[in-house]
Design a protein around this motif. Structure first.
Motif, PDB file in Angstrom:
ATOM      1  N   LEU A  66      11.019-109.946 -67.956  1.00 43.57           N
ATOM      2  CA  LEU A  66      11.933-110.473 -66.951  1.00 43.57           C
ATOM      3  C   LEU A  66      11.126-111.125 -65.846  1.00 43.57           C
ATOM      4  N   THR A  71      18.704-107.730 -66.114  1.00 45.05           N
ATOM      5  CA  THR A  71      18.380-108.514 -64.922  1.00 45.05           C
ATOM      6  C   THR A  71      17.784-107.568 -63.893  1.00 45.05           C
ATOM      7  N   VAL A 120      18.199-113.690 -66.181  1.00 45.35           N
ATOM      8  CA  VAL A 120      18.757-112.648 -67.038  1.00 45.35           C
ATOM      9  C   VAL A 120      18.189-112.846 -68.432  1.00 45.35           C
ATOM     10  N   ILE A 125      23.593-115.134 -62.116  1.00 49.84           N
ATOM     11  CA  ILE A 125      22.953-113.953 -61.549  1.00 49.84           C
ATOM     12  C   ILE A 125      23.206-113.959 -60.052  1.00 49.84           C
ATOM     13  N   TYR A 150      25.094-109.492 -63.124  1.00 52.66           N
ATOM     14  CA  TYR A 150      25.158-110.597 -64.075  1.00 52.66           C
ATOM     15  C   TYR A 150      26.618-110.912 -64.374  1.00 52.66           C
TER      16      TYR A 150
END
Length: 893
Positions: free
Chosen positions: A66, A46, A72, A415, A357
């Motif tokens: 990403l 993340t 994530v 997240i 996360y």
């Protein structure tokens, strides 16, 4: 040319990075009636910005992309390429490490590693390469206490070629002669039946003095029980954490117990967590909540005698490491739990902004994060930009710090961006039914080989800069360099420095070598700069690296440009709204400095301001971002005109809702008044362009709000609102009444009006004739009249009749024999009581006579028949508010 070193500080790096090493160590699978599900391993990635890169191990390779925002990416790792079987321990495994690499020029990411299977879960924050070190002490736990006995493990990963490492416990080398990892990504796992906590793991200073490696420790299976016993099946789990090098240890820690809930979701009283405290130096004095609890030598540790249920402040005179352990569920007091170990971050290496996360593997249903922060900064803490759904509590042993056990299940995401105005420490963890995980949510860490940018004015480290900002770049190495080749951007020509001057710095007992390279006038163009330094080491360094490349990504932005707009009501005592429209040029603005030119200022982004006096004002906005360079200011001249002053008078309301005259009395210092707007409070309004009296008549009496708004030729306005009482005078003298002769009554007059005056006539029989409610005691029937007059000029008249009653004479005998003499029970004056109620009863309580009014007296009969002679009881109610008349009357014949 190298400049002199102006400041020497211990440097740090966050857990964000571009190059990571992880490992999938041995574990004991759970046993479900002979079925043993094999654990899997996933990398979770993340970050705060969109990024991309590759995850590799053995023959396995997978790209990741990403996206920006709270996202994530899970990368499941091929077990055959990464897992270390117990039979493979004790030997070097080539290319067995899991590597996460961010593409060149792309933003840094945050990485977690997670082992999971049926009844198995363990996770760790993965450290970036620049946070790796050369000297570690292992953190483990007892491992032979389960039906499926586990073992302690120390697992090593090389990040540099030909890295020689020793493992030493209680003065004994566990690997005689050490182990050499020939290639980056080589792995070595050491297994033991004893608790390896305190084992010192370090590079050979003769051959690998400048090399870093990653180290993971824990157990392949453990149960964590309590002295008071457990209830039910004893669950177990592997323990798994990446160790922090001793450079990243600190002297102060905050311990916050894990929170938990029962299967039905209710909060339970946890039995707490064990705490281990490990020393790296001899003579380490450890205090717990201000009380010394241990004196440790290097490699020794202290464990709390029982699980701890209350938060604590832990400190020492030398750097220490602290680990926290959750209990087996059967021992945890009724809530979800499972054995787990997390290595805490010291207060010294706190962080202000992290992305974390919150995992749901494996079958995790309860997710939390524990936060420790200075009490003064607790109110600034935010989760995803918002105030958290929890409460900070000050540590009893150190109120300067506060903690929160924040339940993450109240949010709809996994997240979380955590931020505050000051640094904090955070641990993320979760529990399910005999499942658990725990890891550092994010931290700053000591870094042993790195490049940092320094602001030449403040001498502070900066993570980005503005164009044309003077900078110094500081390089830290673990060994002296004979040559440095600097390239401050991919398109810049390399600059070679021979025999550069090193500035030795001792940190946590380790000597580092620092070099400074100036970047006068900074960069002319914005963008991300790829800085590369090639260090060629001197032969006497004890390091067999001929040279090493250190890379650093550094963002350069054009300074932010201030700009604003505002509403156009340039008048005194009028609120002007200022709206920020500044350009951040890629680096978010963090502060706004307004100067309104009248001695007032604001730090709000979009402030409101009122100028009290007319005049010409220079309003200026200065904005800043995370850089400390000068931004472009924006200034605007505002000419503020004087607002008029609204005022008016009015006549008093007359009788019968007569009209009221409103007269303008407004004034102005600048410009003439051009508009008058009246609001009479009853839905009627009037607009005029001249100042003239206005007449208004209300349809009913009441209180109303009358307002006058005046506007001058500059558009400046002012409003005056006043309450006007237009209630019509009212009079009610009251209902007619009775008194007994010689008695009195006080009137109950109802009236309304302003400054009413009263006059009663006739005055005879009154105590006063000029008040609202006089007392009347006339000797005969009298009608009184009252006249009121008010300030409004109204005159009202009403009257009230007072009847004077004689006290009745009640005889006690009469002779109803038909001789025409005393045949009736005559009661003198009772006929003047119109509502009198007369009742007569015989000696048995039977009513023999009743009458309302007494115009026809009783003749001694009942239903036409003569009643027998005798004595009868009477009750007479005059019905005028005086007592009843009661007694006996005798009938004689």
């Amino acid at each position: 040319m190298l400049s002199s070193l102006k400041e020497v500080n211990g440097q740090s790096t966050s857990n964000e990075g571009s190059d990571f090493w992880a490992v999938f160590p041995t574990h004991v699978p759970a046993n479900f009636n002979g079925v043993r599900p094999l654990a899997r391993y996933s990398i979770f990635i993340t970050g705060r910005q969109a990024s991309s890169g590759t995850v590799t191990v053995g023959a396995f390779s997978q790209r990741f992309n990403l996206t920006a925002g709270n996202t994530v990416i899970e990368v499941p790792i091929n077990r055959n390429d990464a897992y270390i079987d117990e039979a493979e321990s004790g030997r070097v495994l080539t290319n067995r490490a899991i590597r996460v690499q961010v593409d060149p020029g792309r933003p840094k990411v945050v990485v977690y590693g997670h082992i999971f299977a049926g009844a198995r879960s363990a996770a760790s924050l993965i450290l970036p390469k620049e946070a790796l070190g050369q000297n570690y002490f292992s953190m483990n736990y007892e491992s032979g206490n389960t039906p499926d006995p586990g073992r302690n493990h120390i697992t090593l990963i090389a990040s540099e070629p030909n890295t020689k490492i020793f493992i030493r416990l209680n003065g004994n080398d566990l690997i005689p002669g050490g182990v050499t990892l020939a290639n980056p990504g080589d792995v070595y796992e050491y297994l033991s039946n004893v608790d390896l906590t305190g084992a010192n793991v370090f590079v050979d200073p003769q051959t690998s003095g400048c090399k870093q490696f990653a180290m993971f420790s824990g157990t392949t299976n453990s149960a964590i029980t309590t002295p008071s016993g457990c209830f039910g099946t004893i669950s177990s789990d592997p323990l798994y954490q990446q160790n922090y090098p001793v450079d990243s240890w600190g002297k102060t820690y905050g311990f916050v117990p894990f929170s938990s809930r029962s299967p039905n979701g209710s909060t339970v009283r946890s039995r707490g967590n064990y705490v281990r405290i490990l020393a790296k130096e001899n003579g380490t004095r450890v205090t717990y909540n201000g009380v010394q609890i241990a004196n440790l030598n290097a490699g020794q540790y202290y464990q709390t005698p029982a699980p701890v249920t209350e938060p604590a402040y832990i400190s020492a005179n030398n750097p220490i490491a602290v680990a926290q352990y959750s209990l087996t569920q059967a021992c945890a007091g009724g809530g979800f739990s499972d054995p787990d170990m997390v290595i805490l971050n010291p207060v010294e290496y706190n962080i202000k902004n992290i992305t974390v996360y919150s995992s749901s593997r494996e079958d995790i249903s309860q997710n939390y994060v524990n936060i420790l922060i200075r009490t003064a900064a607790a109110a600034s803490f935010r989760i995803n930009g918002r105030v958290p759904g929890g409460t900070f509590t000050a540590l009893r042993s150190n109120p300067d710090y506060s903690y929160m056990q924040l339940n993450l299940n109240q949010y709809s995401t996994q997240i979380f961006n955590l931020s505050a105005s000051d640094g904090f420490n955070a641990i993320a963890y979760g529990f399910g039914d005999v499942e658990s995980y725990a890891y550092s949510a994010g931290t700053n860490l000591a870094s042993s080989q790195f490049v940092r940018a320094i602001n030449k004015i403040t001498l502070q480290e900066i993570t980005n800069a503005c164009t044309r900002q003077d900078l110094d770049f500081r390089l830290t190495l673990t060994a002296p360099a004979s040559t440095l080749v600097w390239q401050l951007d991919a398109s810049d020509a390399p600059v070679t420095q021979n025999n550069p001057t090193a500035f030795p710095v001792v940190r946590n007992g380790i000597t580092f070598f620092e070099y400074v390279f100036p970047k006068n006038s900074g960069y002319t163009q914005p963008g991300q700069k790829s800085i590369k330094v090639i260090a060629k080491y001197a032969t006497l360094s004890g390091c067999n690296l001929d040279e090493q490349e250190i890379n650093y990504l550094f963002d350069v932005f054009d300074p932010p440009e201030a700009l604003f707009s505002n509403t156009n009501n340039y008048c005194t005592n009028s609120e002007i709204i200022f709206t920020d429209k500044s350009k951040d040029n890629g680096n978010p603005i963090s502060s706004w400095e307004w100067n309104f030119g009248d001695g007032n200022s604001s730090s709000e982004q979009n402030p409101k301001h009122t100028f009290s006096n007319p005049g010409t004002y220079q309003v200026m906005l200065r904005v800043r971002n995370s850089t400390t360079c000068d931004a472009k200011e924006y200034m605007q001249t505002l000419v503020i005109r004087s607002s008029p002053v609204a005022a008016f008078s009015n006549t008093s309301p007359g009788c019968n809702n007569a009209a009221i005259i409103f007269t303008d009395q407004s004034s102005t210092m600048q410009g003439r008044i051009i508009k008058w707007e009246w609001d009479f409070g009853d839905g009627t309004k009037s607009k005029n362009t001249v100042s003239a009296p206005v007449t208004h008549q209300y349809t009913s009496g009441r209180q109303v709000l009358v307002s006058l708004k005046v506007t001058n030729e500059f558009g400046c306005e002012n409003v005056l609102t006043r309450t006007i009482d237009v209630t019509t005078p009212f009079l009610n003298a009251g209902v007619d009444t009775f008194i007994l002769r010689g008695g009195s009554v006080r009137f109950k007059t109802q009236s309304a009006g302003t400054n009413l005056r009263y006059k009663w006539t006739p005055a005879a029989g009154l105590d006063r004739d000029d008040i609202k409610n006089p007392t009347a005691s006339p000797s005969s029937d009298t009608r009184y009249s009252v006249t009121i007059s008010s300030d409004e000029g109204c005159v009202l008249v009403d009257d009230i009749f007072v009847k004077v009653l004689e006290l009745p004479f009640i005889p006690n005998t009469f002779t109803p024999n038909g001789d025409g003499i005393n045949d009736f029970w005559k009661i003198d004056y009772l006929d003047s009581y119109p509502a009198v109620n007369v009742n007569v009863y015989n000696r048995f309580g039977r009513k023999v006579f009743e009458s309302i009014g007494y115009l026809k007296p009783w003749d001694g009969r009942l239903n036409g028949d003569m009643l027998p002679v005798g004595t009868y009881y009477y009750v007479i109610d005059p019905k005028i508010g005086i007592p009843l008349f009661k007694g006996w009357v005798t009938v004689i014949r």
